[in-house]
Design an enzyme around this catalytic site. Structure first.
Site, mmCIF file in Angstrom:
data_model
loop_
_atom_site.group_PDB
_atom_site.id
_atom_site.type_symbol
_atom_site.label_atom_id
_atom_site.label_comp_id
_atom_site.label_asym_id
_atom_site.label_seq_id
_atom_site.Cartn_x
_atom_site.Cartn_y
_atom_site.Cartn_z
ATOM 1 N N THR A 171 36.037 70.108 17.252
ATOM 2 C CA THR A 171 36.447 69.016 16.383
ATOM 3 C C THR A 171 37.024 69.552 15.076
ATOM 4 O O THR A 171 36.648 70.612 14.615
ATOM 5 C CB THR A 171 35.280 68.059 16.075
ATOM 6 O OG1 THR A 171 35.703 67.096 15.120
ATOM 7 C CG2 THR A 171 34.077 68.791 15.529
ATOM 8 N N ARG A 172 37.986 68.822 14.537
ATOM 9 C CA ARG A 172 38.458 69.131 13.189
ATOM 10 C C ARG A 172 38.372 67.881 12.326
ATOM 11 O O ARG A 172 39.014 67.771 11.302
ATOM 12 C CB ARG A 172 39.883 69.691 13.235
ATOM 13 C CG ARG A 172 40.929 68.769 13.803
ATOM 14 C CD ARG A 172 42.304 69.391 13.668
ATOM 15 N NE ARG A 172 43.362 68.421 13.602
ATOM 16 C CZ ARG A 172 44.066 67.974 14.642
ATOM 17 N NH1 ARG A 172 43.799 68.417 15.860
ATOM 18 N NH2 ARG A 172 45.025 67.109 14.483
ATOM 19 N N HIS A 231 32.457 60.364 14.113
ATOM 20 C CA HIS A 231 32.036 58.973 13.998
ATOM 21 C C HIS A 231 31.364 58.577 15.318
ATOM 22 O O HIS A 231 31.162 59.394 16.201
ATOM 23 C CB HIS A 231 33.239 58.086 13.663
ATOM 24 C CG HIS A 231 33.827 58.416 12.309
ATOM 25 N ND1 HIS A 231 33.106 58.287 11.145
ATOM 26 C CD2 HIS A 231 35.044 58.891 11.939
ATOM 27 C CE1 HIS A 231 33.850 58.655 10.112
ATOM 28 N NE2 HIS A 231 35.038 59.032 10.573
ATOM 29 N N HIS A 248 32.895 59.751 18.819
ATOM 30 C CA HIS A 248 32.684 61.122 19.277
ATOM 31 C C HIS A 248 31.217 61.437 19.484
ATOM 32 O O HIS A 248 30.854 62.266 20.315
ATOM 33 C CB HIS A 248 33.371 62.102 18.338
ATOM 34 C CG HIS A 248 34.866 62.071 18.484
ATOM 35 N ND1 HIS A 248 35.697 61.591 17.499
ATOM 36 C CD2 HIS A 248 35.668 62.393 19.526
ATOM 37 C CE1 HIS A 248 36.950 61.637 17.923
ATOM 38 N NE2 HIS A 248 36.959 62.110 19.161
ATOM 39 N N ARG A 306 41.412 62.566 24.446
ATOM 40 C CA ARG A 306 42.835 62.232 24.490
ATOM 41 C C ARG A 306 43.540 62.947 23.344
ATOM 42 O O ARG A 306 42.998 63.076 22.255
ATOM 43 C CB ARG A 306 43.005 60.713 24.366
ATOM 44 C CG ARG A 306 42.331 60.028 25.508
ATOM 45 C CD ARG A 306 42.659 58.565 25.721
ATOM 46 N NE ARG A 306 43.322 57.854 24.660
ATOM 47 C CZ ARG A 306 43.763 56.599 24.800
ATOM 48 N NH1 ARG A 306 43.602 55.975 25.952
ATOM 49 N NH2 ARG A 306 44.349 55.983 23.815
ATOM 50 N N ALA A 362 43.963 68.477 20.108
ATOM 51 C CA ALA A 362 44.758 69.438 19.316
ATOM 52 C C ALA A 362 46.198 68.985 19.099
ATOM 53 O O ALA A 362 47.069 69.784 18.818
ATOM 54 C CB ALA A 362 44.740 70.829 19.933
#
Ligand SMILES: [Zn+2]
Length: 379
Positions: free
Chosen positions: A189-190, A194, A197, A283, A286
């Site tokens: 994750t970047r 919430h 996720h 979805r 990156a």
């Protein structure tokens, strides 16, 4: 620390975990110095730790060409993105010192070759666009014109922005083994996590032994939420909503390339080196802007035989809270329409947070939202 058997975990990519750390050579001060960008320093550090196993250095022409064209190393092993060091000119000696942008010496590279590369072709093949509004493409076009290849020995690891979260692949593997985990799912994750996720990671965790929350802390776009704020969000979320003995939060030191599908494969291979048997691919993994199709980062896994990557991708849809279902769901599991779903666009969320307002609890845990509000307030 006593040795813990880690043989039951997934094998590193290519079979062996690479270790390219070593002592500082006595003559390093006398060598020609090549200065690395922050992305190249991230790559160097990941080569050192084995996160990029089986790479032992920056790629030579044979590996580079085949990676760009076929997503494979010269050996045939799957590999989706170039890991190259761009230089303005070929060095004189057969060894060079590698330094960061502050001039701190980090490593020695044994020069194997220097070669020309075609930026348009690399952009088109790896990023699927030559538009320099794409941050990864922009960075590529700004690079020096030659690639310098060779094995590295890293004697000075870059400073870790989050020392308490800095675990190398050998460390995560040992931790997984100590906790008795065999099947571990990695989550890249970047962004702050919430409810959506949280739901995906917990859904994945239901089927395996452990969850590695592995936020990327290397360089990102300037409009992404700063890593320090995100790390605070992860700690408060895990503390309050995840069982401590099933989750490990650790920093992933990579820089973002925003290469979408190819980066999803690359992220999966890296997490395999960290000991993950499974990897969550959402979805537009990156992705950036609208350069990639919604499912491209999932479909690209079909270009490999399952046994070639070994790590198992777990594909997820966007999640939301459904008022009728009364729980988190996705289009796969909820038959109701958008009006029944609690959906907030990224823009709307930023707007609420910057006004100091909590988003609905169905969207974001209040503890997380409060940290983000505070970050906006002090920004
Ligand atoms: Zn529903």
């Amino acid at each position: 620390m006593s040795a813990v058997a880690t043989d039951h975990l997934i094998r590193p990519h290519g079979g062996e975990l690479v270790d390219r750390t070593g002592p500082r050579p006595g003559d390093v001060e006398s060598l020609e110095v090549v200065t690395l960008t922050s992305r190249e320093v991230s790559d160097l550090d990941m080569i050192a730790s084995g996160a990029l196993s089986p790479l032992e250095g920056f790629m030579g022409r044979d590996d580079y060409e085949r990676v760009v064209e076929e997503m494979r190393l010269a050996s045939g092993l799957p590999w989706s993105l170039p890991v190259c060091l761009a230089v303005p000119s070929a060095p004189q000696g057969d060894r060079v010192a590698l330094a960061d942008e502050n001039g701190r010496l980090l490593a020695v590279l044994e020069v194997e070759e220097t070669f020309e590369y075609d930026k348009d072709r690399e952009a088109e093949r790896c990023f699927r666009t030559t538009d320099d509004a794409h941050p990864g493409v922009a960075r590529l076009y700004k690079q020096h014109p030659l690639y310098l290849a060779g094995r590295v020995t890293v004697f000075e690891r870059p400073e870790k922005p989050f020392p308490e979260l800095a675990l190398d692949p050998a460390d995560t593997r040992r931790t997984f083994a100590e906790r008795g985990w065999r099947r571990v799912v990695g989550f890249q994750t970047r962004n702050p996590i919430h409810r959506a996720h949280e739901y995906l990671t917990k859904g994945a965790l239901e089927t395996v032994d452990g969850l590695l929350i592995h936020p990327l802390v290397g360089e990102t776009k300037s409009d992404d939420v700063p890593a320090a704020t995100r790390v605070e969000c992860y700690s408060v979320l895990v503390e309050n909503y995840y069982p401590a003995d099933r989750v490990l939060v650790s920093a992933f030191p990579a820089a973002m390339r925003y290469a979408g599908p190819r980066e999803a494969i690359w992220h999966a291979i890296c997490r395999k080196n960290y000991g993950c048997s499974h990897f969550i691919v959402g979805r537009d993994h990156a992705g950036v802007g609208s350069y990639y199709g919604t499912y491209d980062a999932q479909l690209i896994f079909d270009e490999f035989e399952g046994h070639e990557l070994d790590i198992e991708p777990m594909f997820f849809e966007h999640a939301f809270f459904c008022r009728v279902c009364g729980q988190m769901a996705t289009p796969k599991t909820c038959p109701h329409g958008g009006d029944d779903h609690v959906f907030l666009s990224g823009t709307k969320v930023r707007e609420l947070l910057s006004e100091g307002k909590l988003p609905p609890a169905e969207f974001s845990r209040p503890e997380v939202a409060e940290i983000l509000i505070e970050a906006y307030r002090t920004a």
